[in-house]
Design an enzyme around this catalytic site. Structure first.
Site, PDB file in Angstrom:
ATOM      1  N   VAL A  77       0.864  -1.189   0.000  1.00 56.00           N
ATOM      2  CA  VAL A  77       0.000   0.000   0.000  1.00 56.00           C
ATOM      3  C   VAL A  77       0.898   1.235   0.000  1.00 56.00           C
ATOM      4  CG1 VAL A  77      -1.856  -1.231   1.220  1.00 56.00           C
ATOM      5  CG2 VAL A  77      -0.179   0.085   2.548  1.00 56.00           C
ATOM      6  N   SER A 129      12.214  -2.684  -6.323  1.00 52.47           N
ATOM      7  CA  SER A 129      12.515  -1.802  -7.447  1.00 52.47           C
ATOM      8  C   SER A 129      12.272  -2.505  -8.765  1.00 52.47           C
ATOM      9  CB  SER A 129      13.964  -1.333  -7.384  1.00 52.47           C
ATOM     10  OG  SER A 129      14.236  -0.500  -8.500  1.00 52.47           O
ATOM     11  N   LYS A 183      16.921   0.570  -0.042  1.00 52.96           N
ATOM     12  CA  LYS A 183      16.078   1.022  -1.167  1.00 52.96           C
ATOM     13  C   LYS A 183      16.116   2.539  -1.312  1.00 52.96           C
ATOM     14  CE  LYS A 183      13.160   0.949  -4.607  1.00 52.96           C
ATOM     15  NZ  LYS A 183      12.407   2.133  -4.711  1.00 52.96           N
ATOM     16  N   HIS A 186      19.247   3.323  -2.991  1.00 57.64           N
ATOM     17  CA  HIS A 186      19.069   2.988  -4.416  1.00 57.64           C
ATOM     18  C   HIS A 186      18.426   4.165  -5.139  1.00 57.64           C
ATOM     19  CE1 HIS A 186      16.325   1.762  -7.646  1.00 57.64           C
ATOM     20  NE2 HIS A 186      17.165   0.785  -7.930  1.00 57.64           N
ATOM     21  N   ASN A 187      17.383   4.706  -4.542  1.00 60.76           N
ATOM     22  CA  ASN A 187      16.682   5.809  -5.199  1.00 60.76           C
ATOM     23  C   ASN A 187      17.530   7.074  -5.253  1.00 60.76           C
ATOM     24  OD1 ASN A 187      14.599   3.951  -5.225  1.00 60.76           O
ATOM     25  ND2 ASN A 187      13.035   5.493  -4.867  1.00 60.76           N
ATOM     26  N   GLU A 190      19.737   6.593  -8.036  1.00 58.52           N
ATOM     27  CA  GLU A 190      18.864   6.748  -9.227  1.00 58.52           C
ATOM     28  C   GLU A 190      18.695   8.237  -9.581  1.00 58.52           C
ATOM     29  OE1 GLU A 190      15.041   4.453  -9.050  1.00 58.52           O
ATOM     30  OE2 GLU A 190      14.094   6.411  -9.225  1.00 58.52           O
TER      31      GLU A 190
HETATM   32  C1  6PG Z   1      12.055   1.925  -8.398  1.00 58.01           C
HETATM   33  C2  6PG Z   1      11.731   3.397  -8.425  1.00 58.01           C
HETATM   34  C3  6PG Z   1      10.401   3.611  -7.769  1.00 58.01           C
HETATM   35  C4  6PG Z   1       9.752   4.930  -8.110  1.00 58.01           C
HETATM   36  C5  6PG Z   1      10.446   6.087  -7.501  1.00 58.01           C
HETATM   37  C6  6PG Z   1      10.153   7.389  -8.225  1.00 58.01           C
HETATM   38  O1  6PG Z   1      13.092   1.612  -7.853  1.00 58.01           O
HETATM   39  O2  6PG Z   1      11.282   1.147  -8.945  1.00 58.01           O
HETATM   40  O3  6PG Z   1      12.695   4.112  -7.749  1.00 58.01           O
HETATM   41  O4  6PG Z   1      10.547   3.392  -6.420  1.00 58.01           O
HETATM   42  O5  6PG Z   1       9.598   5.083  -9.483  1.00 58.01           O
HETATM   43  O6  6PG Z   1      10.004   6.169  -6.179  1.00 58.01           O
HETATM   44  O7  6PG Z   1      10.551   8.338  -7.365  1.00 58.01           O
HETATM   45  P1  6PG Z   1      10.361   9.864  -7.591  1.00 58.01           P
HETATM   46  O8  6PG Z   1       8.890  10.103  -7.829  1.00 58.01           O
HETATM   47  O9  6PG Z   1      10.837  10.474  -6.351  1.00 58.01           O
HETATM   48  O10 6PG Z   1      11.171  10.193  -8.809  1.00 58.01           O
END
Ligand code: 6PG
Length: 461
Positions: A77, A129, A183, A186-187, A190
């Site tokens: 959720v 992810s 995680k 990771h972001n 990203e």
């Molecule tokens: C993942 C992505 C996912 C999501 C992000 C987008 O690993 O699959 O990171 O978690 O797309 O949360 O984050 P923003 O909206 O902050 O760019």
């Protein structure tokens, strides 16, 4: 299978991610009970996979009653208060040894609290992810928390996960909220890579004058080398997409230049600042998104197109490669900083391994990190990467110098370069800072000749 037959796992929350993970589990041979208060979502699950017999009772206690004991429940959720509400509803129906796993993008502080408050059942926080498609065909998953809970879920998670040459992309990430911390990191990485690729696209178009097809071709060429990875690949694709409203122009040029963010990048920077770990590439990416949102201010004082610059595509590639390496290295530094502070037992090589497929930051570079990490003990991974950065430095410097001189935007790439220059400079700016602190606040400084002894000077000329 009748509704009375016990199911292997329950999935709470059947939005896109929950539904696709439930389908993934069913395709792996597990029997699934799914619950969502929304009837359409329950019907959607059954219809999405007609060959599988999902149980989708209309209330949560009925779903719990359908599960094999000790029970396994995956909660998918939206992060925040809804997770607490679901746990509150679940708790009276759980027994000793049951495992509940929160697979949303929860803030790790919340996960820490929820694990502490979980009475009589195992609570785990898990990062997932790979987006909607990844959830269906194989995500990268980052669970953390009680190890007994992980062991009970392990076969299911391994069957769901993406697989690379290095095995299934799931591992126990560590104690407490380590899964969600990993995680979050990771972001953050990203955000860094996305911003760097955004800067590369801008330089290709505005500074080098490449059209969208040539820019896409160059990005595809990079994707064949050390920059190969999911984000490079999708950026090459994005450049080629035409506007469905007018095929003569690229769709990218019609996108309002304001970046959204759900918060995980910001959390990464906040966490890093708290731990004293420098993550300037990631911070620059978060700031760039924040600055983008001041659209009307920018429109009001915009100074027009910047001029073209002389820059070789190889120099630009080297600047991008070095900056992406920096984003990963800073993320891994953050994991070390957190582990030194909290003792969660994060195995960074394992983290690099489970990021080699399924997740958004999957790339060839992660194999290099898998090779470096086991022997890299220090607080700054960059120190073990001088051979990686040295051949890229000339192109990196030339790119930042040329771009900055003409006013082109390179916030993440220049922050990355400055990080590297600082790391590799023996005597930097701290001397002056120490003298200023000592002059106005008697904070003392240490002499090079005797680094153990604080001394004071009035610093009057
Ligand atoms: C993942 C992505 C996912 C999501 C992000 C987008 O690993 O699959 O990171 O978690 O797309 O949360 O984050 P923003 O909206 O902050 O760019």
């Amino acid at each position: 299978m009748s509704d009375e037959a016990k199911r292997d796992i329950g999935v709470v929350g059947l939005g896109v991610m929950g539904r696709n993970l439930a389908r993934n589990l069913a395709r792996g041979g597990y029997s699934v009970a799914g619950y969502d208060p929304n009837e359409e979502a329950r019907t959607g699950l059954r219809e999405s996979e007609p060959d599988h017999d999902f149980a989708t009772p209309a209330d949560l206690p009925s779903m719990v009653a359908l599960l094999e004991r000790p029970r396994r429940i995956l909660v998918m959720v939206p992060a925040g208060k809804i997770v607490d509400a679901v746990l509150k509803d679940l708790e009276p129906h759980l027994d000793e040894g049951d495992v509940v796993i929160d697979g949303g993008n929860s803030l790790w502080h919340d996960t820490m609290r929820r694990e502490r408050d979980a009475k009589g059942y195992h609570f785990l926080g898990m990062g997932v992810s790979g987006g909607a498609q990844g959830a269906l065909i194989g995500p990268s998953m980052m669970p953390g928390g009680p190890k007994e809970g992980w062991e009970r879920l392990r076969p299911l998670l391994e069957s769901m996960a993406a697989t690379s040459d290095h095995g299934p992309c799931v591992t126990w990430c560590g104690k407490g909220p380590a899964g969600h911390f990993v995680k979050m990191t990771h972001n953050g990485i990203e955000y860094g890579i996305m911003q760097i690729l955004g800067e590369a696209v801008l330089l290709m178009k505005r500074a080098l004058g490449l059209g969208p097809d040539d820019a896409s071709a160059l990005m595809n060429e990079w994707n064949e080398g050390p920059l190969g990875g999911y984000l490079t690949e999708i950026t090459a694709d994005i450049l080629k997409v035409r506007d469905p409203e007018d095929e003569s122009r690229p769709l990218l040029d019609q996108v309002l230049d304001v970046a959204g963010q759900k918060g995980t990048g910001r959390w990464t920077v906040l966490g890093a600042v708290e731990l004293g770990v420098p993550v300037p590439t990631i911070a620059a990416a978060v700031d760039a998104r924040a600055l983008s949102s001041f659209k009307s201010v920018r429109v009001g004082i915009a100074t027009g197109e910047r001029p073209a610059i002389e820059l070789s595509t190889n120099d630009l590639r080297d600047a991008v490669t070095a900056s992406v390496l920096a984003s990963y290295a800073q993320g891994f530094d953050l994991l070390k900083g957190a582990d030194d502070e909290h003792h969660w037992a994060i195995d960074r090589k394992e983290v690099a391994r489970i990021w080699t497929a399924g997740c958004i930051i999957r790339s060839k570079m992660l194999e290099r990190f898998m090779a470096i990490l086991p022997s890299a003990e220090g607080p700054m991974l960059g120190a073990a990467m001088t051979d990686d950065f040295a051949p890229l430095l000339s192109g990196w410097r030339k790119t930042i110098a040329a771009a900055s001189a003409a006013g082109h935007l390179v916030p993440a790439m220049s922050a990355s370069l400055t990080w590297w220059e600082q790391l590799t400079t023996e005597v930097g700016t701290a001397r002056v800072i120490q003298a200023q602190r000592d002059r106005f606040g008697h904070h003392t400084f240490r002499r090079v000749s005797d680094p153990e002894t604080p001394v004071h000077d009035d610093w009057q000329p």
